[in-house]
Structures are given as C-alpha cells and as structure tokens.
Write a protein that holds these residues in place. Structure first.
Motif, PDB file in Angstrom:
ATOM      1  N   ARG A 128     -26.654  24.909  77.921  1.00 49.54           N
ATOM      2  CA  ARG A 128     -27.022  24.045  76.357  1.00 49.54           C
ATOM      3  C   ARG A 128     -27.510  22.616  76.763  1.00 49.54           C
TER       4      ARG A 128
ATOM      5  N   SER B 193     -31.359  22.801  77.412  1.00 48.01           N
ATOM      6  CA  SER B 193     -32.068  22.944  76.061  1.00 48.01           C
ATOM      7  C   SER B 193     -31.957  21.899  75.228  1.00 48.01           C
ATOM      8  N   LEU B 194     -30.939  21.041  75.087  1.00 50.72           N
ATOM      9  CA  LEU B 194     -30.943  19.781  74.382  1.00 50.72           C
ATOM     10  C   LEU B 194     -31.718  18.833  74.992  1.00 50.72           C
TER      11      LEU B 194
ATOM     12  N   LEU C 235     -25.011  16.673  73.274  1.00 53.98           N
ATOM     13  CA  LEU C 235     -23.927  17.557  73.813  1.00 53.98           C
ATOM     14  C   LEU C 235     -22.422  17.507  72.642  1.00 53.98           C
TER      15      LEU C 235
ATOM     16  N   SER D 137     -23.227  19.221  69.398  1.00 56.82           N
ATOM     17  CA  SER D 137     -23.456  20.595  69.297  1.00 56.82           C
ATOM     18  C   SER D 137     -22.379  21.324  69.821  1.00 56.82           C
ATOM     19  N   SER D 138     -21.345  20.589  70.082  1.00 54.05           N
ATOM     20  CA  SER D 138     -20.141  21.459  70.574  1.00 54.05           C
ATOM     21  C   SER D 138     -19.214  21.818  69.596  1.00 54.05           C
TER      22      SER D 138
END
Length: 386
Positions: free
Chosen positions: A316, A319-320, A382, A385-386
């Motif tokens: 992740r 990607s971010l 992070l 998006s978590s």
C-alpha cells in the motif's frame, strides 16, 4: 477529489511547511533527551507534549520512576466518533547521546542536511508525524479509525518501561506505523528485522596453582573458549543468523588456574523458527571439560519482525508513494526496534517510515531536509487509507 488526487494534495499541502518543520526539529533536538538521564528526558517530553497540545490533540503523559515519561497522544476526528478500529504510530524521543553532546555536535542545517544528536534517530520522525496529522486536519481528510501516537523514552536501552504499554496499544490496533529512520539515501522502508537477544555463559571451574598443581585445577577460561568455538559454528549469514561473543571475562591471576569465566553473547535471527532453535541449542549446552560446570542465562528479548507482517502495508505504501511521484523500496534491518514487539503479536507493522538520512548514533548524524515533507505526506496517506 479522487483518492489519487487527495494523496498528491497532501504532499502539496505539506511542502511549503518545510521551514516550520526545521524550526520544530531544532526545538526538539536542542532539548537533549538521553535514555539514562530522567531529568533532561522529562524536559524534552514536556516540550514535545506542549507542541502536540497546540494542535488539538489529547496528550496523556505517563509518568515513569526511573526513565523519562512516555507520551500517549490521540486524535479522534469528528468523522470517526464511532470508528471501528485504531491505528498506532510508534516512536521514541530518547537518544544515545549524554547531556552536553550539543556543545561538540550542535544542531545546524548545511548543504541540505540537518545535523545534530537525535535528528535521524528519531526526532525528525516525530516532527513528520505532527505535520502529517496537520495535513489531514487541514484537508478535512475523512479517517475511518482514530489514531494513537505513542512516543516513548527508553527504546535505545531496551524498552523495559515502555514494552507493556507498546504491546497493550498494539493489541488494540489494526496496524502499526513505526517512525524509526529509513535505510540509505533512497529511504528504504524496513519490512523485516532480525530478532535480537543477549545471552550469558558462565563457566565454573576449580582454582589451583598453575605451576605446582595444574592438574588439580579445572580451567574455566579454556572451557569457555571451547564453548565459543561451538557457538561460532552456529553462524549462518545466508539465513540471517549471527551469534557473537562480544564480552569475555575470566581468571584472577596469571599463576592461578581460572576458576570462573564469563562471556556475553549477541544473538540475531531473521526467522522465528531459527530464534527458537538457537535458544534451545543454547540452553542445551553441556561442558566439554571434565568437572567444569556451565550456567546459561538470557536469550532473545525481541522476536524477528518477519516480512509477512509488513507485506500488505508495504504494498500500500508503495502504491501511495507512486501517486505522489515518489519511489520507495524495502530492506531487511539487522537491528531491532519496537516494531519487533508489535510484529511479534501478529499486528501488521511497517517500520522505517521516519527520516531519510544517515549516521545514527554517531558524530555525523543527519537527515536530508528535502525528504521531510515527502515522508510526512506518505504517513498521512497511509493513515487516511487504513
């Protein structure tokens, strides 16, 4: 706004704040905070606490008797009053430098680097976390989970007073983001760490006159040397196993057969199975010299952080980072951190999210200034998006 645009906007929001980030980094660094000196550590703790209070967080100072106090800081946005879960951002404010180090190693910014004791490991990480949170607040980014920031005072000396606190918070959390420094100029994230331990081998022999009756003695130094040769064969660099005798003591006088000898052994392993195997073999050691007696103490105190607990979070993060036109990689770290403790509980853990720089624990410790907003933005993305 699409998710991709949102994450890029976080970086754009933080980038102009670099001067303020450096000012705050200086404030934290000049507040020296040696792990073993409670009074200065507490002073630094108070400065960090006050700064976070200014930004609307709830700050809880957890008093300690022998070490600096710990800080538990929570952020609960209105959008997540009924949030189903918690995220833990973990770091430490203690350093390996004794009070007075600033006199010979002052904070300074030169050639795009910020120098000073604790800049890299890891006060820049605490600064980046604050600006990450500010960016989330200013952009009104919706968060699904509340966030706990835990800044401890004794990571550099084994986390004895903070370990229980770390483990309690980790068990409540869906993911842990560790702001230990990254590795190398590319800022590699740490997706695996070796487990770390310390063992002690004490050999009990029998003293005798080395000239008149050597046959009546049992030489503990000789026995210890034989045991160390045994341990040396356990090293396996391919598997990430290292066993090293780093402190040796023994004997009393040159003309006396040594009655006692002692070695302190550094233990490292990359896999939990190997850690358990080493401990089993260690405590199964038997004397080679007749009538010698062995006493074995210790073992691993931090289990390995295996990549499987980091893999999804790293994917992740990668990607971010790409959405912000940043490139990140990963590495295995030979040293341990508090991330080992959270990973051992099976909680997804990503380490090395702190500063990019070099020279931890040395006179040339520094961070690369231009990377600070980037790392803050990655942490913010992070968390969002978590």
């Amino acid at each position: 706004m699409t998710e991709s645009n949102l994450h890029a906007a976080l970086l754009q929001l933080i980038q102009p704040s670099l001067p303020q980030m450096l000012t705050l980094l200086r404030t934290f660094v000049v507040a020296e905070s040696p792990s073993l000196e409670k009074s200065p550590a507490d002073r630094c703790c108070g400065i960090i606490a006050e700064e976070w209070r200014k930004h609307g967080t709830r700050v809880q100072r957890i008093a300690q008797k022998h070490r600096g106090d710990h800080l538990r800081i929570t952020w609960q946005p209105h959008s997540s009053r009924r949030s189903a879960g918690q995220l833990l951002v973990l770091g430490h404010y203690d350093t390996v430098y004794e009070t007075g180090t600033l006199a010979k190693m002052p904070f300074r910014v030169s050639a795009s680097k910020a120098h000073g004791p604790g800049t890299f490991d890891m006060k820049a990480g605490i600064v980046q976390a604050l600006f990450a949170l500010n960016a989330l607040r200013q952009s009104a980014t919706p968060l699904r989970k509340h966030i706990v920031f835990l800044w401890t005072s004794d990571e550099e000396v084994g986390s004895e007073s903070s370990r229980n606190l770390i483990e309690v918070e980790a068990r409540r959390s869906d993911a842990v983001f560790v702001l230990e420094p990254s590795l190398g100029p590319r800022g590699l994230l740490k997706t695996a760490r070796k487990g770390v331990g310390e063992a002690e081998i004490i050999v009990h022999g029998r003293a005798s006159h080395a000239g008149l009756a050597p046959q009546d003695g049992v030489n503990a130094v000789h026995e210890l040397a034989r045991q160390i040769m045994r341990l040396q064969k356990w090293n396996d660099s391919r598997r990430g196993i290292s066993v090293n005798a780093d402190i040796i003591e023994g004997g009393t006088r040159v003309n006396v057969i040594a009655e006692r000898a002692r070695a302190v052994i550094d233990l490292r392993a990359l896999r939990v199975a190997d850690m358990r195997s080493i401990e089993k073999r260690l405590h199964a050691l038997r004397p080679i010299t007749r009538e010698a007696r062995l006493e074995i103490r210790g073992g691993f105190n931090r289990a390995p952080m295996e990549r499987k607990v980091s893999a999804a979070l790293f994917a992740r993060a990668k990607s971010l980072a790409a959405q912000m036109d940043l490139s990140i990689g990963e590495c295995v770290a030979g040293g341990g951190s508090d991330g080992n403790l959270t990973a051992a509980l099976g909680v997804p853990t990503l380490d090395g999210l702190g500063a990019v720089g070099d020279g931890a624990h040395s006179a040339h410790e520094h961070v690369f200034v231009k990377t600070m907003p980037q790392r803050a933005a990655l942490l913010a993305a992070l968390l969002a998006s978590s």
